[in-house]
Design a protein around this motif. Structure first.
Motif, PDB file in Angstrom:
ATOM      1  N   ASP A 182       0.823  -1.216   0.000  1.00 55.51           N
ATOM      2  CA  ASP A 182       0.000   0.000   0.000  1.00 55.51           C
ATOM      3  C   ASP A 182       0.851   1.258   0.000  1.00 55.51           C
ATOM      4  O   ASP A 182       0.451   2.295  -0.561  1.00 55.51           O
ATOM      5  CB  ASP A 182      -0.938   0.007   1.211  1.00 55.51           C
ATOM      6  N   GLU A 183       2.024   1.196   0.608  1.00 55.13           N
ATOM      7  CA  GLU A 183       2.895   2.372   0.652  1.00 55.13           C
ATOM      8  C   GLU A 183       3.430   2.762  -0.721  1.00 55.13           C
ATOM      9  O   GLU A 183       3.884   3.896  -0.910  1.00 55.13           O
ATOM     10  CB  GLU A 183       4.051   2.128   1.628  1.00 55.13           C
ATOM     11  N   THR A 185       1.682   3.339  -3.255  1.00 45.86           N
ATOM     12  CA  THR A 185       0.793   4.396  -3.745  1.00 45.86           C
ATOM     13  C   THR A 185       0.605   5.515  -2.731  1.00 45.86           C
ATOM     14  O   THR A 185       0.574   6.697  -3.094  1.00 45.86           O
ATOM     15  CB  THR A 185      -0.575   3.804  -4.122  1.00 45.86           C
ATOM     16  N   THR A 186       0.491   5.178  -1.445  1.00 46.11           N
ATOM     17  CA  THR A 186       0.248   6.229  -0.460  1.00 46.11           C
ATOM     18  C   THR A 186       1.459   7.141  -0.275  1.00 46.11           C
ATOM     19  O   THR A 186       1.308   8.312   0.097  1.00 46.11           O
ATOM     20  CB  THR A 186      -0.137   5.617   0.904  1.00 46.11           C
ATOM     21  N   GLN A 187       2.665   6.631  -0.512  1.00 46.49           N
ATOM     22  CA  GLN A 187       3.869   7.446  -0.377  1.00 46.49           C
ATOM     23  C   GLN A 187       4.312   8.053  -1.699  1.00 46.49           C
ATOM     24  O   GLN A 187       5.354   8.705  -1.758  1.00 46.49           O
ATOM     25  CB  GLN A 187       5.007   6.608   0.224  1.00 46.49           C
ATOM     26  N   GLY A 188       3.503   7.844  -2.758  1.00 44.60           N
ATOM     27  CA  GLY A 188       3.790   8.489  -4.040  1.00 44.60           C
ATOM     28  C   GLY A 188       5.032   7.981  -4.751  1.00 44.60           C
ATOM     29  O   GLY A 188       5.762   8.768  -5.376  1.00 44.60           O
TER      30      GLY A 188
END
Length: 300
Positions: A182-183, A185-188
């Motif tokens: 998930d990180e 996408t969440t961390q760009g």
């Protein structure tokens, strides 16, 4: 008329769909190919080929004759290979097409061993990732990665290559290190994207989650279609990449690249040798397939 030579000329014309291409491939005058087929048709009493302004194709009789010729020529080659002072000694030219990076890492460095074992064989090697028509291009076998899709070919899986997700150390210093999927996408996070040169389709990143595949598409500033460009962009800190470990083994060892998300590594990439069904009896093809199987099995 040399019947076996006539069969060889006929089969190449059918495979290449051209008198001139077959003559060039066999290094004979085009007039010789034309005259041989006329004699062959006259002796058999049937028309074997249909000629148009664009290509040549077999008639129904020609297709049946072609299938028998292929089997007969393979039997003759196998029989002749079984005699001689050194036992089984296949000879002649073998045309192969190898995936570029696999050839450079595994096959080309060991060719000396192949020729020491089979000194009477000559290899014509094409390198690349393009799809080839084995019959029309006159290729005896190919080494490819990925799932087997062409049911008309005989395939032998020869290796299973571990894949990794990684980026340069400088990229992680700038963007942080993802510890979960998930990180991404969440961390760009950014990717060096890879696209198919034939379809233009971008390949997502694949991860194994509880036995299933989860695909994630990441944005990126650059998309490429060659392994060399893929690595170069990664080395220049442009994003994450996903590829077989052997591509980046040295970079990972010295710390220039770092692997992430090891718990969700993609499924191993399959490597296979493919060859046309009608050539599976050829001693030349058989010994090369056996040798390259040994090479790739030892490497995986």
């Amino acid at each position: 008329m040399d019947r076996f030579n006539a069969m060889r000329i006929f089969t190449r014309i059918v495979e290449l769909e051209s008198f001139s291409k077959a003559a060039e491939d066999m290094q004979i005058p085009a007039a010789t190919a034309t005259y041989t087929i006329k004699q062959l048709e006259a002796r058999l009493g049937v028309r074997l080929l249909q000629r148009t302004t664009r290509h040549v194709s077999p008639t129904l009789d020609g297709q049946a004759y072609y299938q028998r010729c292929v089997r007969i020529l393979a039997d003759v080659e196998e029989t002749e290979a079984g005699f001689g002072n050194s036992g089984v000694a296949p000879r002649g030219k073998l045309r192969v097409d190898l995936q570029g990076t696999l050839a450079q890492h595994y096959v080309l460095p060991r060719l000396k061993e192949f020729f020491a074992r089979y000194p009477d064989l000559e290899l014509e090697i094409g390198l690349g990732d393009r799809l080839v028509d084995l019959v029309r291009d006159g290729v005896d076998c190919v080494l490819r990665v990925g799932e087997l899709r062409d049911s008309s070919m005989v395939g032998r899986r020869v290796a299973s290559l571990q894949q990794v997700t990684c980026a340069s150390a400088a990229y992680f210093e700038r963007h942080g290190t993802p510890t979960t999927l998930d990180e991404l996408t969440t961390q760009g996070h950014r990717a060096v994207n890879f696209f198919s040169s034939s379809s233009g389709k971008l390949f997502p990143f694949d991860f194994s989650v509880d036995g299933a595949t989860r695909s994630i598409a990441l944005p990126g500033s650059v998309s490429v279609s060659s392994a060399e460009a893929y690595l170069a962009c990664c080395a220049n800190d442009l994003g994450l990449v996903q590829l077989p470990r052997y591509h980046v083994a040295s970079e990972l060892q010295r710390g220039a690249f770092r692997e992430v998300l090891q718990a969700w590594r993609p499924k191993p990439m399959q490597v296979s040798v493919l060859y046309p069904q009608q050539r599976q009896l050829s001693p030349r093809v058989r010994v090369f397939v056996d040798w390259i199987t040994d090479v790739m099995t030892a490497a995986s």
